[in-house]
Enzyme design. Structure first.
Site, PDB file in Angstrom:
ATOM      1  N   ALA A  22      38.598  36.394  39.499  1.00 34.90           N
ATOM      2  CA  ALA A  22      38.472  37.522  38.581  1.00 34.90           C
ATOM      3  C   ALA A  22      37.001  37.851  38.399  1.00 34.90           C
ATOM      4  O   ALA A  22      36.120  37.116  38.864  1.00 34.90           O
ATOM      5  CB  ALA A  22      39.110  37.181  37.238  1.00 34.90           C
ATOM      6  N   LYS A  23      36.774  38.964  37.727  1.00 30.18           N
ATOM      7  CA  LYS A  23      35.398  39.438  37.537  1.00 30.18           C
ATOM      8  C   LYS A  23      34.514  38.402  36.855  1.00 30.18           C
ATOM      9  O   LYS A  23      33.317  38.309  37.116  1.00 30.18           O
ATOM     10  CB  LYS A  23      35.404  40.731  36.721  1.00 30.18           C
ATOM     11  CG  LYS A  23      35.721  41.940  37.581  1.00 30.18           C
ATOM     12  CD  LYS A  23      34.840  43.125  37.265  1.00 30.18           C
ATOM     13  CE  LYS A  23      33.385  42.909  37.613  1.00 30.18           C
ATOM     14  NZ  LYS A  23      32.611  44.119  37.773  1.00 30.18           N
ATOM     15  N   ARG A  24      35.119  37.595  35.968  1.00 34.49           N
ATOM     16  CA  ARG A  24      34.309  36.605  35.235  1.00 34.49           C
ATOM     17  C   ARG A  24      33.730  35.527  36.157  1.00 34.49           C
ATOM     18  O   ARG A  24      32.881  34.734  35.742  1.00 34.49           O
ATOM     19  CB  ARG A  24      35.153  35.951  34.133  1.00 34.49           C
ATOM     20  CG  ARG A  24      36.319  35.182  34.685  1.00 34.49           C
ATOM     21  CD  ARG A  24      37.086  34.363  33.668  1.00 34.49           C
ATOM     22  NE  ARG A  24      38.158  33.663  34.363  1.00 34.49           N
ATOM     23  CZ  ARG A  24      39.334  34.186  34.658  1.00 34.49           C
ATOM     24  NH1 ARG A  24      39.628  35.402  34.261  1.00 34.49           N
ATOM     25  NH2 ARG A  24      40.238  33.503  35.338  1.00 34.49           N
ATOM     26  N   ASP A  25      34.181  35.487  37.409  1.00 35.06           N
ATOM     27  CA  ASP A  25      33.725  34.436  38.311  1.00 35.06           C
ATOM     28  C   ASP A  25      32.403  34.752  38.999  1.00 35.06           C
ATOM     29  O   ASP A  25      32.133  34.253  40.094  1.00 35.06           O
ATOM     30  CB  ASP A  25      34.810  34.139  39.358  1.00 35.06           C
ATOM     31  CG  ASP A  25      36.062  33.559  38.711  1.00 35.06           C
ATOM     32  OD1 ASP A  25      35.913  32.651  37.877  1.00 35.06           O
ATOM     33  OD2 ASP A  25      37.169  34.021  39.020  1.00 35.06           O
TER      34      ASP A  25
END
Ligand SMILES: [Zn+2]
Length: 293
Positions: free
Chosen positions: A233-236
């Site tokens: 996900a984007k948080r990665d």
């Protein structure tokens, strides 16, 4: 004959999405099929996201046939399919809230993951009364509990089929209905997508059979995961082309990383296409960490 990639325009594509798109392209092109792009925009979309995703797919070198179809422009097609099912007695109105379903589904004899059947056999009077308090969703009156599909990667796969929603109570066609109707209407006979969707495929295949559609060929490909084993996900961190460009990783380098992860020649898509062998694809998820380093 065609394959397809069908993103939802909810944000930038990440490398896992791009990898699935490349795989869908490789499966289609290596079998002489057209490759279609379909924008699945029946749900919430983010402004500008569709154009952004099309740029991202172009930047990694993918091409497709015709102009991308948008689900939001195909509502009449879905209504037509829903009407034909209703005319055959294959649908019923459901007035349940999520909570109603959760409560009924926890009853001792309920089948796990199945709609508990609360509204299946309401009388006309009961329906009339419930319509006054709540808009109805429309569910498929399913005649099976299980359905088997054949998948190029997973082999024979049998999964649950219940009275699933085909039109939501806000009037929008449900994802499971729209996908099936679109694939058939667009001549898509090869469905390549992430294996998180494998468990909903028996429902879709059963629905397709009720509509008289021939079963497509399926390939549910492994997802990209982060170092903790969760779906990427984007948080990665830097996982989109935009993020990666900001740390000097260019789109062709991202493509090379993706092709490496597939065990394919990494210098061009045409070289990868020439070497593509579905049987040799990795069966494990792609664990993504520190792409920029
Ligand atoms: Zn219900």
């Amino acid at each position: 004959m065609a394959g397809r990639y069908a993103p939802s325009p909810t944000g930038n594509l990440h490398v896992g999405n791009l990898r699935t798109a490349i795989l869908a392209w490789l499966f289609a092109r290596s079998t002489g099929r057209d490759f279609l792009l379909r924008i699945e925009d029946l749900d919430r979309v983010r402004a500008g996201s569709e154009a952004q995703q099309i740029r991202e797919l172009t930047d990694i070198g993918l091409d497709w046939d015709g102009t991308p179809a948008r689900q939001s422009e195909r509502l009449a097609l879905y209504e037509h399919a829903i009407d034909s099912l209703t005319a055959r007695g294959l649908t019923f109105e459901c007035f349940c809230t999520r909570r109603d379903i959760a409560e009924a589904a926890s009853a001792p004899h309920a089948l796990p993951g199945h709609y508990p059947g609360t509204c299946r056999d309401l009388s006309d009077e009961e329906r009339e009364e419930r319509r006054r308090s709540r808009p109805s969703a429309l569910r498929l009156r399913s005649r099976v509990n299980q359905w088997a599909i054949s998948d190029l990667i997973h082999g024979e796969y049998e999964g649950a089929v219940d009275d699933f929603v085909i039109r939501r109570n806000d009037g929008a066609p449900a994802y499971n209905l729209a996908v099936v109707v679109d694939d058939h209407a667009q001549g898509v006979d090869q469905v390549v997508r992430g294996d998180d969707l494998l468990s909903s495929t028996p429902r879709q295949a059963y629905l397709g059979s009720l509509l008289g559609y021939p079963a497509p060929e399926y390939a549910h490909v492994p997802l990209a995961l982060n170092a903790d084993g969760q779906r990427l996900a984007k948080r990665d961190g830097a996982v989109t082309l935009e993020d990666l460009a900001s740390i000097a990783v260019e789109p062709h380098e991202v493509r090379a990383l993706i092709l490496d992860s597939l065990g394919l020649p990494n210098h061009s898509l045409s070289a990868a296409l020439a070497a593509f062998d579905p049987g040799a694809l990795p069966r494990e998820p792609w664990v993504v960490s520190n792409l920029g380093s």
